[in-house]
Design an enzyme around this catalytic site. Structure first.
Site, PDB file in Angstrom:
ATOM      1  N   ASN A 175     -36.635 -48.931 -19.160  1.00 57.09           N
ATOM      2  CA  ASN A 175     -37.119 -49.744 -20.272  1.00 57.09           C
ATOM      3  C   ASN A 175     -37.997 -48.937 -21.229  1.00 57.09           C
ATOM      4  O   ASN A 175     -38.991 -49.434 -21.754  1.00 57.09           O
ATOM      5  CB  ASN A 175     -37.857 -50.987 -19.758  1.00 57.09           C
ATOM      6  CG  ASN A 175     -38.133 -52.047 -20.819  1.00 57.09           C
ATOM      7  OD1 ASN A 175     -39.152 -52.723 -20.769  1.00 57.09           O
ATOM      8  ND2 ASN A 175     -37.251 -52.209 -21.775  1.00 57.09           N
ATOM      9  N   CYS A 177     -36.123 -46.411 -23.430  1.00 62.15           N
ATOM     10  CA  CYS A 177     -35.237 -45.854 -24.460  1.00 62.15           C
ATOM     11  C   CYS A 177     -34.224 -46.885 -24.955  1.00 62.15           C
ATOM     12  O   CYS A 177     -34.373 -47.447 -26.035  1.00 62.15           O
ATOM     13  CB  CYS A 177     -34.489 -44.618 -23.939  1.00 62.15           C
ATOM     14  SG  CYS A 177     -35.515 -43.134 -23.783  1.00 62.15           S
ATOM     15  N   ARG A 178     -33.188 -47.114 -24.163  1.00 61.87           N
ATOM     16  CA  ARG A 178     -32.065 -47.928 -24.624  1.00 61.87           C
ATOM     17  C   ARG A 178     -32.400 -49.403 -24.798  1.00 61.87           C
ATOM     18  O   ARG A 178     -32.118 -49.988 -25.855  1.00 61.87           O
ATOM     19  CB  ARG A 178     -30.876 -47.782 -23.660  1.00 61.87           C
ATOM     20  CG  ARG A 178     -30.327 -46.370 -23.617  1.00 61.87           C
ATOM     21  CD  ARG A 178     -29.284 -46.216 -22.538  1.00 61.87           C
ATOM     22  NE  ARG A 178     -29.909 -46.294 -21.211  1.00 61.87           N
ATOM     23  CZ  ARG A 178     -29.246 -46.298 -20.070  1.00 61.87           C
ATOM     24  NH1 ARG A 178     -27.918 -46.271 -20.078  1.00 61.87           N
ATOM     25  NH2 ARG A 178     -29.879 -46.339 -18.925  1.00 61.87           N
ATOM     26  N   SER A 179     -32.973 -50.028 -23.776  1.00 53.85           N
ATOM     27  CA  SER A 179     -33.202 -51.471 -23.891  1.00 53.85           C
ATOM     28  C   SER A 179     -34.269 -51.836 -24.923  1.00 53.85           C
ATOM     29  O   SER A 179     -34.072 -52.806 -25.669  1.00 53.85           O
ATOM     30  CB  SER A 179     -33.471 -52.108 -22.526  1.00 53.85           C
ATOM     31  OG  SER A 179     -34.579 -51.541 -21.881  1.00 53.85           O
ATOM     32  N   ASP A 218     -27.813 -42.671 -21.543  1.00 50.08           N
ATOM     33  CA  ASP A 218     -29.265 -42.662 -21.548  1.00 50.08           C
ATOM     34  C   ASP A 218     -29.780 -41.427 -22.286  1.00 50.08           C
ATOM     35  O   ASP A 218     -29.669 -40.303 -21.791  1.00 50.08           O
ATOM     36  CB  ASP A 218     -29.796 -42.674 -20.113  1.00 50.08           C
ATOM     37  CG  ASP A 218     -31.286 -42.932 -20.033  1.00 50.08           C
ATOM     38  OD1 ASP A 218     -31.980 -42.811 -21.074  1.00 50.08           O
ATOM     39  OD2 ASP A 218     -31.759 -43.261 -18.934  1.00 50.08           O
TER      40      ASP A 218
END
Length: 150
Positions: free
Chosen positions: A12, A14-16, A124
């Site tokens: 939780n 970077c991407r989300s 990621d």
């Protein structure tokens, strides 16, 4: 129409959180009132802001991640959100494992909303170091998600 969406990746950071910020931005621009949040399947970064290079890449595109803080997915999330969206197959597997019986959330892979991307997941960038490519996929999938929601 789904009114609440939780994006999930590993830590939780970077991407989300990027998906949360991008979808919030796009939804507001369209006048949609959605509850949007993000979480990680792991607990390594709980309470921390998104990763610095991810924040910088997002800011260059007009997305502010600075106020977000990492948290871990909880069993209650599966009852609170309409959609729980994983960034990759590994996180989807973890979500299926912890999803309580009778929970209302529908689980989906984010990349499914970007069928023309040629990708099977959102890689990621913490590991690939390609923050812009991750944001490209996040933006494409967010547009696809909104199209399906509307």
């Amino acid at each position: 129409m789904a009114q609440s969406i939780l994006f999930v990746c590993l830590g939780n950071i970077c991407r989300s959180p990027s998906a949360e910020a991008v979808l919030r931005h796009l939804a507001q621009a369209r006048g949609l009132d959605l509850t949007i949040d993000s979480a990680g399947t792991g607990d390594w970064h709980v309470g921390e802001p998104p990763y610095g290079p991810m924040q910088a890449a997002a800011a260059a595109r007009g997305y502010d991640l600075s106020g977000l803080r990492a948290r871990q997915v909880s069993p209650q999330d599966f009852h609170s959100f309409d959609l729980v969206i994983a960034m990759d197959a590994s996180n989807m597997s973890n979500l299926r494992r912890i999803q309580p019986q009778g929970a209302r959330a529908i689980l989906r892979l984010f990349i499914d909303f970007a069928p023309h991307s040629g990708q099977s997941e959102v890689p990621d960038p913490y590991f690939t170091r390609d923050f812009d490519a991750a944001l490209d996929l996040v933006e494409e999938a967010a547009q696809g998600l909104l199209a399906q929601l509307q």
